[in-house]
Design a protein around this motif. Structure first.
Motif, mmCIF file in Angstrom:
data_model
loop_
_atom_site.group_PDB
_atom_site.id
_atom_site.type_symbol
_atom_site.label_atom_id
_atom_site.label_comp_id
_atom_site.label_asym_id
_atom_site.label_seq_id
_atom_site.Cartn_x
_atom_site.Cartn_y
_atom_site.Cartn_z
ATOM 1 N N VAL A 163 0.767 -1.204 0.186
ATOM 2 C CA VAL A 163 0.045 0.075 -0.122
ATOM 3 C C VAL A 163 0.792 1.221 0.178
ATOM 4 C CG1 VAL A 163 -2.042 -1.054 1.125
ATOM 5 C CG2 VAL A 163 -0.029 -0.099 2.495
ATOM 6 N N SER A 168 -1.318 3.112 6.872
ATOM 7 C CA SER A 168 -2.581 2.458 6.525
ATOM 8 C C SER A 168 -2.883 1.083 7.043
ATOM 9 C CB SER A 168 -2.854 2.596 5.136
ATOM 10 O OG SER A 168 -2.686 4.085 4.575
ATOM 11 N N THR A 197 1.555 9.429 -0.110
ATOM 12 C CA THR A 197 0.626 9.330 -1.182
ATOM 13 C C THR A 197 0.453 10.814 -1.940
ATOM 14 O OG1 THR A 197 -1.392 9.905 0.128
ATOM 15 C CG2 THR A 197 -0.659 7.719 -0.269
ATOM 16 N N SER A 202 -4.175 11.501 -7.278
ATOM 17 C CA SER A 202 -3.984 10.519 -8.408
ATOM 18 C C SER A 202 -3.161 10.294 -9.382
ATOM 19 C CB SER A 202 -5.584 10.384 -9.041
ATOM 20 O OG SER A 202 -5.860 11.650 -9.708
ATOM 21 N N THR A 208 -3.270 3.339 -2.765
ATOM 22 C CA THR A 208 -4.183 2.308 -2.955
ATOM 23 C C THR A 208 -5.537 2.526 -2.245
ATOM 24 O OG1 THR A 208 -3.538 1.140 -1.023
ATOM 25 C CG2 THR A 208 -2.192 0.721 -3.005
ATOM 26 N N ASP A 209 -6.619 1.668 -2.783
ATOM 27 C CA ASP A 209 -7.849 1.893 -2.041
ATOM 28 C C ASP A 209 -7.715 1.749 -0.735
ATOM 29 O OD1 ASP A 209 -8.871 1.705 -4.608
ATOM 30 O OD2 ASP A 209 -9.615 -0.038 -4.652
ATOM 31 N N LYS A 210 -6.730 1.012 -0.305
ATOM 32 C CA LYS A 210 -6.735 1.069 1.414
ATOM 33 C C LYS A 210 -6.214 2.237 1.856
ATOM 34 C CE LYS A 210 -5.983 -2.706 4.311
ATOM 35 N NZ LYS A 210 -5.787 -4.459 4.698
ATOM 36 N N ASP A 211 -5.233 3.009 1.198
ATOM 37 C CA ASP A 211 -4.868 4.309 1.822
ATOM 38 C C ASP A 211 -6.019 5.056 1.777
ATOM 39 O OD1 ASP A 211 -1.828 3.806 2.057
ATOM 40 O OD2 ASP A 211 -2.332 3.347 -0.077
ATOM 41 N N THR A 212 -6.621 5.179 0.654
ATOM 42 C CA THR A 212 -7.741 6.279 0.457
ATOM 43 C C THR A 212 -9.097 5.911 1.289
ATOM 44 O OG1 THR A 212 -7.291 6.037 -1.911
ATOM 45 C CG2 THR A 212 -9.341 7.292 -1.228
ATOM 46 N N GLU A 213 -9.343 4.786 1.601
ATOM 47 C CA GLU A 213 -10.215 4.226 2.614
ATOM 48 C C GLU A 213 -9.880 4.673 3.927
ATOM 49 O OE1 GLU A 213 -10.970 0.192 2.552
ATOM 50 O OE2 GLU A 213 -11.532 0.062 0.321
ATOM 51 N N SER A 216 -10.466 8.568 4.595
ATOM 52 C CA SER A 216 -11.681 8.910 4.509
ATOM 53 C C SER A 216 -12.442 8.556 5.943
ATOM 54 C CB SER A 216 -12.800 7.872 3.439
ATOM 55 O OG SER A 216 -12.263 7.995 2.350
#
Ligand code: MN
Length: 424
Positions: A163, A168, A197, A202, A208-213, A216
């Motif tokens: 990630v 994260s 990140t 982007s 990655t999705d995990k970082d973004t989640e 959030s």
């Protein structure tokens, strides 16, 4: 051991750690150390502190859990972003920076001897002990990391996932605990993820999705604040503006964007560093044999600062003296100091990116080496005049160049140096 029930409660356990680890008389039965990697960047430091909290908060903690900041205490001055974030977080939780245990506060070899099989090690943000910490390898019980698996520590529980930020992965464990998460903890966890990140951009393709989640989840937990009315940020127009650092307010920010920009500015700030600290902040060393088989020790410092500003700040003589001292201290045959960044070529002209190269020897003169460097089209060097002070080739063991090839970083400069030495 009773589990801690909040991050604040965990922070209050830190103050006695260093004394406990240095107390030879009464070792406890077991001890768990949590180490980040040797670069000791924000990700590593936050991950080790937080994973130590997670382990301490488990229903059955693995003995006393101590996060180790894998760098020397005095090196925190080189990492203003880390220093400020940890200080601010610890203060907010009723602790102090002094409560953290740094590498030079303890003796790892002694701990291995003292605790033997009672020692447990968790590696975070790396998955094989650093070469000078291999003594820990048999004791590694767990790994949480985002680098490729080096295949060491086969018996450890490994959680390795590529990630953007290791934080994260650790933050997900904090979430699983189910303990309340206060604003200082949320902000601390958010910080390395944003740095790693590039603020979840982007374009940078690091998140990655995990970082973004994770971001959030954390953002609403932070109590965002308006900066104090008196706060002034560093003025980008000033070449030498020191970065504004007021411990009590610097991280009072309104958004992830502001948090990212503040930390990024602090990370890049070097103008507060002494000459020696500038030389050692980002430094690499090699050995290269010349034709006659003589080994040259080569050291290259890379500094996000320009010679023009540096001379204005310290004067050329002081810089020359400091570089000569560095050559002696590191026992270098040749030292190269790469300075780079934006300066105005003339008053009120727009800033331009450029590079300077300074070369110093243990034993001058090394005319053939200099001739070899100057002949390289990969560097395109020109002798430099700084504030009307000309580096005197006949007198000084130090040579100053304007490096016209501004795209050549240390990755390109070292091979040139190597081939010049190999031709001598
Ligand atoms: Mn990392």
């Amino acid at each position: 051991m009773k589990p801690v029930n909040s991050f604040g409660a965990f922070i209050k356990t830190l103050a006695t750690n260093t004394a406990r680890l240095n107390n030879l008389a009464n070792p406890a039965n077991s001890l768990t150390l949590v180490l980040g990697n040797e670069s000791a960047d924000l990700d590593s430091l936050v991950s080790s502190l937080t994973l130590a909290y997670v382990l301490s908060a488990k229903p059955d903690p693995p003995g006393h859990v101590v996060p180790i900041m894998n760098t020397n205490r005095s090196d925190m001055i080189l990492r203003q972003d880390c220093d400020l974030l940890l200080r601010t977080t610890l203060n907010a939780e009723g602790g102090r920076m002094e409560d953290l245990t740094f590498l030079d506060d303890i003796d790892l070899n002694m701990l291995v001897q003292k605790y033997k099989d009672g020692l447990n090690v968790w590696l975070v943000d790396h998955n094989a002990p650093a070469s000078r910490q291999m003594v820990l390898e048999p004791f590694v019980r767990g790994v949480v990391d985002h680098h490729l698996d080096e295949g060491k520590c086969p018996d450890a529980m490994k959680e390795i996932e590529v990630v953007g930020s290791c934080t994260s992965l650790v933050a997900a464990k904090v979430k699983e605990l189910g303990n309340p998460i206060d604003s200082p903890l949320a902000k601390m966890l958010l910080s390395p993820i944003l740095m790693d990140t590039v603020n979840i951009s982007s374009k940078a393709q690091k998140a990655t999705d995990k970082d973004t989640e994770c971001v959030s989840w954390l953002v609403p937990l932070v109590e965002w604040e308006d900066p104090p009315a008196t706060a002034s940020t560093a003025n980008d127009d000033e070449d030498d503006a020191p970065v504004f650092v007021d411990l009590s307010t610097a991280l009072q920010v309104r958004s992830t964007e502001e948090l990212y920009r503040t930390l990024d500015k602090l990370k890049g700030s070097v103008s507060h560093l002494s000459t020696r600290d500038l030389l050692r902040k980002d430094y690499k060393q090699w050995k290269v044999a010349d034709k006659r088989g003589k080994e040259w020790v080569v050291g290259i410092s890379s500094i996000a600062y320009r010679m023009k500003k540096w001379v204005k700040r310290d004067g050329l003589t002081a810089i020359e003296t400091a570089i000569s001292d560095w050559v002696s201290e590191q026992n270098l045959d040749v030292a190269l100091v790469m300075t780079h960044g934006k300066v105005r070529p003339r008053k009120s002209a727009p800033k331009e990116y450029g590079r300077d190269l300074t070369v110093a020897f243990k034993e001058p003169p090394q005319a053939l080496f200099i001739a070899g460097l100057v002949a390289s089209s990969a560097l395109n060097l020109e002798f430099m005049t700084v504030n009307n002070l000309h580096s005197d080739i006949d007198r000084s063991p130090i040579y100053l160049f304007d490096q016209k090839k501004t795209t050549a970083s240390r990755k390109q400069v070292f091979p040139v140096v190597k081939s010049v030495i190999e031709s001598l």
